[in-house]
Design an enzyme around this catalytic site. Structure first.
Site, PDB file in Angstrom:
ATOM      1  N   LEU A 153       0.864  -1.126   0.124  1.00 21.33           N
ATOM      2  CA  LEU A 153       0.041  -0.111   0.109  1.00 21.33           C
ATOM      3  C   LEU A 153       0.986   1.356  -0.008  1.00 21.33           C
ATOM      4  O   LEU A 153       1.965   1.299   0.571  1.00 21.33           O
ATOM      5  CB  LEU A 153      -0.891  -0.131   1.076  1.00 21.33           C
ATOM      6  N   ASP A 154       0.517   2.397  -0.441  1.00 21.07           N
ATOM      7  CA  ASP A 154       1.296   3.702  -0.666  1.00 21.07           C
ATOM      8  C   ASP A 154       1.197   4.069   1.000  1.00 21.07           C
ATOM      9  O   ASP A 154       0.573   3.811   1.695  1.00 21.07           O
ATOM     10  CB  ASP A 154       0.396   4.702  -1.463  1.00 21.07           C
ATOM     11  N   ARG A 155       2.329   4.920   1.043  1.00 18.75           N
ATOM     12  CA  ARG A 155       2.491   5.432   2.610  1.00 18.75           C
ATOM     13  C   ARG A 155       1.288   5.970   2.919  1.00 18.75           C
ATOM     14  O   ARG A 155       0.752   5.714   4.157  1.00 18.75           O
ATOM     15  CB  ARG A 155       3.536   6.336   2.486  1.00 18.75           C
ATOM     16  N   THR A 203      -1.933   5.497   2.306  1.00 13.97           N
ATOM     17  CA  THR A 203      -3.038   4.782   2.006  1.00 13.97           C
ATOM     18  C   THR A 203      -3.201   3.916   3.223  1.00 13.97           C
ATOM     19  O   THR A 203      -2.166   3.158   3.587  1.00 13.97           O
ATOM     20  CB  THR A 203      -3.009   3.938   0.829  1.00 13.97           C
ATOM     21  N   ARG A 257      -5.536   5.605  -7.830  1.00 14.43           N
ATOM     22  CA  ARG A 257      -5.387   7.006  -8.053  1.00 14.43           C
ATOM     23  C   ARG A 257      -5.267   7.251  -9.544  1.00 14.43           C
ATOM     24  O   ARG A 257      -5.881   8.086  -9.864  1.00 14.43           O
ATOM     25  CB  ARG A 257      -4.131   7.387  -7.257  1.00 14.43           C
TER      26      ARG A 257
END
Length: 303
Positions: free
Chosen positions: A135-137, A139, A236
């Site tokens: 997961l992105d930082r 998110t 996104r």
């Protein structure tokens, strides 16, 4: 004397294997074995040898237990996370926003991987033991992490055959014209900005995202999104591409509304067949406080 992690003799049937391959089973993964060898914690008949060493029958292999360095107590604090499912084969965690999953440029410490160092294992990358997806930082939400090479391989196979279900909740700008839909648009590094990913790329890779409309709000919509593929920043990028960027996403054009300080994107559900037992696993993570507050503000804007 260092505390022992493992000790054993090389059996005749294992002769010829690389040292890291030989140690993969007792240590949980080949990546972990390679890391311990590189740290000088493995000896073969009293000698430190490279991971590519071909073991011979009768050699005694000794692995010392890892111990934290003297600076550990004053170093960066471990990443915070909540365990929502765990057994002897795997762990599902709820990652808060702000936590980086694995070490990368600019984020070499304080990662989720480091916080799970004694519990996660599997995979070829020693920097990402046990990590199946990321997961992105900024998110939040659910991640499944393996505890062995075998489980890691099976979970990766589920990702590849799309039987590991990943669902997200996101608040987007505007309202999509349909109550559900599929975005099928290849993604790669943006031609003009190497820090971004885009459907305008010289090296696109297939990407498929499904969405369903959950709630219509004032100039915004709450969507449930399901990933079929897992490209970097896929949700996104895809939602920006159809004109409905994630609210709070400063990189892909989502406005900072409703008190948000990061993108409104949360990995809310993971569902899959357990790779060891065959039992169904279906876990959910409620929206964290900042997103709950933002959703309440978005609903109030209707009044």
């Amino acid at each position: 004397m260092a505390e022992l992690e493992w000790e054993g003799l090389v059996a005749a049937e294992a002769a010829g294997q690389r040292l890291d391959q030989f140690l993969a089973e007792p240590l949980g993964s080949r990546a972990r074995a390679a890391r311990l060898i590189a740290a000088g914690l493995v000896s073969v008949d009293g000698r430190e040898l490279a991971k590519r060493h071909s073991v011979r029958a009768g050699e005694r292999v000794v692995v010392a237990r890892e111990t934290p360095g003297p600076a550990a107590a004053s170093g960066p604090q471990p990443a915070q996370f909540e365990v929502v499912w765990e057994d002897e084969w795997l762990i599902v965690v709820d990652k808060p926003a702000g936590v980086v999953v694995h070490p990368a440029r600019g984020h070499m410490t304080g990662t989720l991987v480091q916080a799970l160092a004694d519990r996660a294992s599997g995979g070829e990358d020693p920097q990402r033991p046990g990590i199946v997806h990321r997961l992105d930082r900024d998110t939040s939400g659910l991640l499944v992490v393996a505890k062995s090479d075998a489980v890691h391989r099976r979970l990766k196979a589920m990702l590849a055959d799309r039987s590991l279900r990943r669902e997200y909740l996101t608040l987007v700008e505007g309202t999509p014209p349909a109550r559900s839909g599929t975005i099928e648009a290849p993604i790669g590094r943006d031609r003009h900005d190497r820090l971004k990913h885009s459907v305008d790329s010289d090296a696109p890779r297939a990407a498929v995202t499904h969405f369903e409309l959950v709630e219509v709000l004032a100039h915004a919509a709450l969507l449930r999104v399901r990933l079929e593929t897992g490209r970097t920043h896929q949700i996104r990028v895809h939602l920006q591409a159809i004109g409905h960027p994630v609210i709070g996403d400063s990189i892909y054009g989502g406005p900072m509304r409703f008190g948000l300080k990061r993108q409104f994107l949360h990995a809310e559900r993971l569902a899959f067949t357990h790779p060891a037992t065959g039992a169904p696993v279906d876990v959910r993570a409620p929206l964290p406080g900042d997103l709950t507050a933002a959703l309440a503000a978005a609903r109030a804007a209707l009044l």
